[in-house]
Design a protein around this motif. Sequence first.
Motif, PDB file in Angstrom:
ATOM      1  N   ASP A 208      25.446  19.699 -11.456  1.00  0.00           N
ATOM      2  CA  ASP A 208      26.519  18.562 -11.799  1.00  0.00           C
ATOM      3  C   ASP A 208      26.650  17.572 -10.344  1.00  0.00           C
ATOM      4  OD1 ASP A 208      26.924  19.476 -14.081  1.00  0.00           O
ATOM      5  OD2 ASP A 208      28.651  20.542 -13.771  1.00  0.00           O
ATOM      6  N   VAL A 209      26.512  18.395  -9.360  1.00  0.00           N
ATOM      7  CA  VAL A 209      26.726  17.575  -8.218  1.00  0.00           C
ATOM      8  C   VAL A 209      25.478  16.647  -7.798  1.00  0.00           C
ATOM      9  CG1 VAL A 209      26.996  17.453  -5.645  1.00  0.00           C
ATOM     10  CG2 VAL A 209      28.486  18.997  -7.062  1.00  0.00           C
ATOM     11  N   ARG A 210      24.347  17.266  -8.238  1.00  0.00           N
ATOM     12  CA  ARG A 210      23.172  16.474  -7.914  1.00  0.00           C
ATOM     13  C   ARG A 210      23.109  15.291  -9.065  1.00  0.00           C
ATOM     14  NH1 ARG A 210      20.305  20.848  -7.726  1.00  0.00           N
ATOM     15  NH2 ARG A 210      19.552  20.768  -9.870  1.00  0.00           N
ATOM     16  N   ASN A 211      23.339  15.582 -10.240  1.00  0.00           N
ATOM     17  CA  ASN A 211      23.235  14.435 -11.193  1.00  0.00           C
ATOM     18  C   ASN A 211      24.140  13.454 -11.002  1.00  0.00           C
ATOM     19  OD1 ASN A 211      21.384  15.965 -12.629  1.00  0.00           O
ATOM     20  ND2 ASN A 211      22.738  16.988 -14.049  1.00  0.00           N
ATOM     21  N   LYS A 212      25.388  13.968 -10.273  1.00  0.00           N
ATOM     22  CA  LYS A 212      26.477  12.773 -10.042  1.00  0.00           C
ATOM     23  C   LYS A 212      25.733  11.917  -8.945  1.00  0.00           C
ATOM     24  CE  LYS A 212      31.380  12.497  -8.805  1.00  0.00           C
ATOM     25  NZ  LYS A 212      32.745  12.924  -8.506  1.00  0.00           N
ATOM     26  N   ILE A 213      25.246  12.617  -7.636  1.00  0.00           N
ATOM     27  CA  ILE A 213      24.614  11.869  -6.778  1.00  0.00           C
ATOM     28  C   ILE A 213      23.529  10.852  -7.259  1.00  0.00           C
ATOM     29  CG2 ILE A 213      23.495  12.037  -4.590  1.00  0.00           C
ATOM     30  CD1 ILE A 213      24.763  14.622  -4.108  1.00  0.00           C
ATOM     31  N   ASN A 214      22.851  11.398  -8.061  1.00  0.00           N
ATOM     32  CA  ASN A 214      21.750  10.531  -8.569  1.00  0.00           C
ATOM     33  C   ASN A 214      22.114   9.500  -9.506  1.00  0.00           C
ATOM     34  OD1 ASN A 214      19.829  12.056  -7.417  1.00  0.00           O
ATOM     35  ND2 ASN A 214      19.453  13.532  -9.360  1.00  0.00           N
ATOM     36  N   ARG A 215      23.267   9.582 -10.282  1.00  0.00           N
ATOM     37  CA  ARG A 215      23.617   8.587 -10.896  1.00  0.00           C
ATOM     38  C   ARG A 215      24.294   7.542 -10.086  1.00  0.00           C
ATOM     39  NH1 ARG A 215      25.434  12.846 -14.344  1.00  0.00           N
ATOM     40  NH2 ARG A 215      27.561  12.940 -13.596  1.00  0.00           N
ATOM     41  N   ALA A 216      25.023   8.002  -8.800  1.00  0.00           N
ATOM     42  CA  ALA A 216      25.624   6.754  -8.083  1.00  0.00           C
ATOM     43  C   ALA A 216      24.493   6.132  -7.400  1.00  0.00           C
ATOM     44  CB  ALA A 216      26.627   7.686  -7.121  1.00  0.00           C
ATOM     45  N   MET A 217      23.533   6.629  -7.035  1.00  0.00           N
ATOM     46  CA  MET A 217      22.434   6.053  -6.097  1.00  0.00           C
ATOM     47  C   MET A 217      21.791   5.243  -7.311  1.00  0.00           C
ATOM     48  SD  MET A 217      20.619   9.315  -4.143  1.00  0.00           S
ATOM     49  CE  MET A 217      19.266   8.274  -3.500  1.00  0.00           C
ATOM     50  N   ASN A 218      21.586   5.581  -8.363  1.00  0.00           N
ATOM     51  CA  ASN A 218      20.943   4.594  -9.152  1.00  0.00           C
ATOM     52  C   ASN A 218      21.783   3.397  -9.562  1.00  0.00           C
ATOM     53  OD1 ASN A 218      18.858   6.410  -9.757  1.00  0.00           O
ATOM     54  ND2 ASN A 218      19.577   7.543 -11.432  1.00  0.00           N
ATOM     55  N   CYS A 219      22.979   3.567  -9.482  1.00  0.00           N
ATOM     56  CA  CYS A 219      23.896   2.626  -9.757  1.00  0.00           C
ATOM     57  C   CYS A 219      23.834   1.644  -8.599  1.00  0.00           C
ATOM     58  CB  CYS A 219      25.443   3.070  -9.883  1.00  0.00           C
ATOM     59  SG  CYS A 219      26.757   1.746 -10.483  1.00  0.00           S
ATOM     60  N   ASP A 220      24.008   2.240  -7.406  1.00  0.00           N
ATOM     61  CA  ASP A 220      23.954   1.508  -6.161  1.00  0.00           C
ATOM     62  C   ASP A 220      22.627   0.717  -5.818  1.00  0.00           C
ATOM     63  OD1 ASP A 220      26.569   2.593  -5.293  1.00  0.00           O
ATOM     64  OD2 ASP A 220      25.775   4.018  -4.065  1.00  0.00           O
ATOM     65  N   ASN A 221      21.482   1.299  -6.291  1.00  0.00           N
ATOM     66  CA  ASN A 221      20.237   0.579  -6.267  1.00  0.00           C
ATOM     67  C   ASN A 221      20.323  -0.467  -7.200  1.00  0.00           C
ATOM     68  OD1 ASN A 221      19.223   2.342  -4.169  1.00  0.00           O
ATOM     69  ND2 ASN A 221      18.157   3.654  -5.727  1.00  0.00           N
ATOM     70  N   ALA A 222      20.796  -0.253  -8.570  1.00  0.00           N
ATOM     71  CA  ALA A 222      20.933  -1.280  -9.567  1.00  0.00           C
ATOM     72  C   ALA A 222      21.761  -2.536  -8.902  1.00  0.00           C
ATOM     73  CB  ALA A 222      21.486  -0.733 -10.666  1.00  0.00           C
ATOM     74  N   ASN A 223      22.866  -2.337  -8.407  1.00  0.00           N
ATOM     75  CA  ASN A 223      23.876  -3.324  -7.744  1.00  0.00           C
ATOM     76  C   ASN A 223      23.025  -3.855  -6.591  1.00  0.00           C
ATOM     77  OD1 ASN A 223      25.864  -2.697  -9.587  1.00  0.00           O
ATOM     78  ND2 ASN A 223      26.684  -1.223  -8.173  1.00  0.00           N
ATOM     79  N   ILE A 224      22.349  -3.423  -5.863  1.00  0.00           N
ATOM     80  CA  ILE A 224      21.672  -3.900  -4.501  1.00  0.00           C
ATOM     81  C   ILE A 224      20.483  -4.788  -5.228  1.00  0.00           C
ATOM     82  CG2 ILE A 224      20.016  -3.681  -2.948  1.00  0.00           C
ATOM     83  CD1 ILE A 224      21.683  -1.032  -2.331  1.00  0.00           C
TER      84      ILE A 224
END
Length: 314
Positions: A208-224
Amino acid sequence: MSFSYRVKSEIIERINTSQKADACLMGLLCCCNELSDREILFLTENTLVKDFFVRNVCRILKDEGAVEISEAERRSGVTLYSLTIPDKGQRIYLLEYFGMDESRRLTEEYLPKDKFFPFLAAGIFLACGSVNDPSKKYHMEFVMPTLDLCNDLGLLLIERHEIIPKHVERKDAQVMYIKESENIIDMLTLMGATMCSIELMNVKMEKDVRNKINRAMNCDNANIDKTLRAAERQVADIELIDQKIGLSALPEQLKEMAELRLENPDYNLKQLGAEMVPPISRSGANHRLQKLSEIAEELRKKHGIDQGARVTDE
């Protein structure tokens, strides 16, 4: 050692009274390959389960030689144990002891009391259950000999413990299975495999933590990516304005923003606003860039320039 083997080992280790052993043995008998006064046949590849079955059948029948054991080696190299009770009188006694017949139905009259029902479920798991290593995927299943037994156990789990299994028929076998991690954790805990349930919980938390981090990273990358695309268009707009009318023709606030964007193409709106004198908010920076974009759009129309849809940094 597989996760299933460790679950079964922990279940057996925690059975420390004859009442618990009786309830567990009843579960094993429910899943025998043959169960009648004519023949009782139980097949297993698990030596711990084999020893548990023999030990407790002999205890109830008060005969250390009541169970006949034969072995056969499979192509995979695994030994298959065939356990039978040759004496008909002993078979009849064992069935009457548990109030069982060929139907294998879990009738209310002979069901273990609530306190011991978990050991009945544990016995069924020992006989025909398996569970995947939780690091791979969540899946527990019971390959049942009859549909009635499958339904009986499923309903008891739902009514007594709010564990909701599913059912499928597979090659003439009735399979009750659980895929939800929370239900598998509850089932392991119910059957007495506490340490294995804790292991599954820890794996689930890590996932769950790994998935949460991956989702946050994907979101950050998309925003960048979105910010960079918007900045590229803003720079193109400002360069067009400078080329056609000159930045000096702009109002002072827009001119300052235009020059700041040209100097800092990688800044986001918040950073741009902070560099203004005096500093302005993110929405203020966005508003001024929108104005510059509108001016550039008018210039494109005036000069017949087509550069596609307008991009903004929302």
